[in-house]
Design an enzyme around this catalytic site. Structure first.
Site, PDB file in Angstrom:
ATOM      1  N   SER A 181       0.856  -1.178   0.000  1.00 41.88           N
ATOM      2  CA  SER A 181       0.000   0.000   0.000  1.00 41.88           C
ATOM      3  C   SER A 181       0.894   1.231   0.000  1.00 41.88           C
ATOM      4  O   SER A 181       2.074   1.154   0.357  1.00 41.88           O
ATOM      5  CB  SER A 181      -0.891   0.008   1.249  1.00 41.88           C
ATOM      6  OG  SER A 181      -1.529   1.275   1.426  1.00 41.88           O
TER       7      SER A 181
ATOM      8  N   TYR B 119      -2.617  -0.709  10.264  1.00 35.62           N
ATOM      9  CA  TYR B 119      -2.491  -1.018   8.841  1.00 35.62           C
ATOM     10  C   TYR B 119      -1.092  -0.674   8.340  1.00 35.62           C
ATOM     11  O   TYR B 119      -0.456  -1.462   7.633  1.00 35.62           O
ATOM     12  CB  TYR B 119      -3.543  -0.236   8.070  1.00 35.62           C
ATOM     13  CG  TYR B 119      -3.644  -0.585   6.599  1.00 35.62           C
ATOM     14  CD1 TYR B 119      -4.154  -1.820   6.203  1.00 35.62           C
ATOM     15  CD2 TYR B 119      -3.259   0.319   5.618  1.00 35.62           C
ATOM     16  CE1 TYR B 119      -4.265  -2.141   4.862  1.00 35.62           C
ATOM     17  CE2 TYR B 119      -3.358   0.009   4.278  1.00 35.62           C
ATOM     18  CZ  TYR B 119      -3.866  -1.218   3.904  1.00 35.62           C
ATOM     19  OH  TYR B 119      -3.965  -1.533   2.571  1.00 35.62           O
TER      20      TYR B 119
END
Length: 361
Positions: free
Chosen positions: A214, A227
């Site tokens: 990501s 995350y």
């Protein structure tokens, strides 16, 4: 890398023009001052500007240089997290290109819609596999299934795409240790677990490992620490694996998607509401008192506003994964994201922290 959209091209060109103006106005004086300070002859300011600008343009244009493609026929790919989102779309896309696809689905045994949709292809090149990346047993069973279903002509498994992942949010003091563990168990340990299990097959084929990280694997943000921690780990694991696999001819790439919340449906108002209630109710009394409900609600409103944001089309991500699988010389990292996120990532990874903190926080 996927072809740049006209909007992104326009933004990048505008940014390069702005960079040129800034360099043209500020760099000459800076270089001359530096040379005088060091007691060196003043350098050619124009030549320096041209070299820096040329380097920037080359960096932007490099993805368009053809790098050749490998033959798809007879190659098999394992994809994790094919129930929804990127995984489901990628399984269909790679099947259409001619790959044999082993689609790992968490909910296959529970009649999941994604698994059913892929099984309805009725193709001998689309094989749906029950796969919970957090389960050593299921990973082992999936690998045995793959071994038993590779054609004799296939020297091994061409690639694994570690796509399975979960997302969550919350300020550090509101987030439990269990949440950190659960997110990392899927995003990081699941990636490692599956990769280690299939590496012998991939080494045999001199194939590929493609890990979906990501943009938050390269830069942090408020409310996203669980995350970010997991995705930073994926980045580090991918780098270490790339160094080790070079000897075997296996290429390792990382894909770093930007904001695809709308396209994947990974964040909805319902999930925000459920998570918000859990965060507030489970937070220590001292934390609730110090932060206050108004502060908490302000950040939850911010998360709700993200639910309708981001790219609507997954094509840039699918194209970059495909390039990592098919190109003879795949890139180490792919950045399918909107221009403003791409620029932010460059700022936060290349400029001093004091500068990026001032600009974004």
């Amino acid at each position: 890398m996927a072809p740049q959209s006209m909007f992104r091209v326009a933004v990048l060109v505008s940014f390069s023009v702005l960079l040129t103006v800034v360099l043209g106005l500020g760099l000459p004086a800076l270089l001359n001052t530096l040379m005088r300070t060091l007691g060196l002859p003043e350098t050619s300011v124009t030549e320096c500007i041209v070299v820096i600008y040329a380097a920037f343009v080359l960096y932007v244009a490099t993805p368009r240089i053809p790098r050749g493609s490998v033959e798809v026929k007879g190659k098999a790919v394992l994809i994790t997290g094919c129930d929804t989102g990127f995984g489901l779309s990628l399984a269909k896309h790679l099947h259409a290109l001619g790959f044999t696809v082993f689609a790992g689905c968490l909910l296959k045994d529970k009649g999941g819609e994604g698994a059913k949709e892929l099984e309805e292809f009725g193709s001998d090149r689309m094989k749906v596999v029950q796969l919970d990346v957090c389960s050593d047993e299921q990973v082992k069973e999936a690998v045995e299934y793959i071994r038993g279903n590779l054609a004799d002509s296939q020297r091994g498994l061409w690639a694994v795409v570690n796509n399975a992942g979960v997302s969550t949010f919350g300020e550090v003091e509101f987030t439990s240790m269990d949440t950190y563990r659960q997110v990392s168990e899927v995003n990081l340990w699941g990636t490692i677990r599956v990769t280690k299990a299939v590496l012998p097959l991939i080494r045999r084929a001199k194939g590929r490992v493609v890990n979906i990280a990501s943009m938050y694997g390269r830069m942090g943000n408020r409310l996203r620490s669980p995350y970010c921690v997991s995705k930073y780990g994926v980045e580090a694991f991918s780098d270490c694996l790339r160094y080790e696999m070079k000897t075997w001819g296996v290429k390792v790439s990382v894909v770093e998607p930007g904001n695809y919340i709308v396209a994947t449906g990974i964040l909805t108002r319902d999930t925000v509401a459920t998570t918000a209630n859990k965060l507030w109710n489970e937070a220590p009394a001292e934390v609730r008192e110090d932060y206050g409900k108004s502060h908490f609600e302000q950040y939850m409103a911010l998360m709700r506003s993200y639910c309708g944001s981001g790219e609507k089309d997954m094509t840039p991500v699918l194209d970059d994964i495909t390039d990592a699988l098919r190109s003879k010389r795949p890139y180490t990292r792919y950045n399918p994201m909107e221009p403003h996120w791409w620029i932010r990532m460059q700022v936060m990874t290349h400029l001093p922290g004091a500068v990026s903190d001032l600009l974004y926080f």
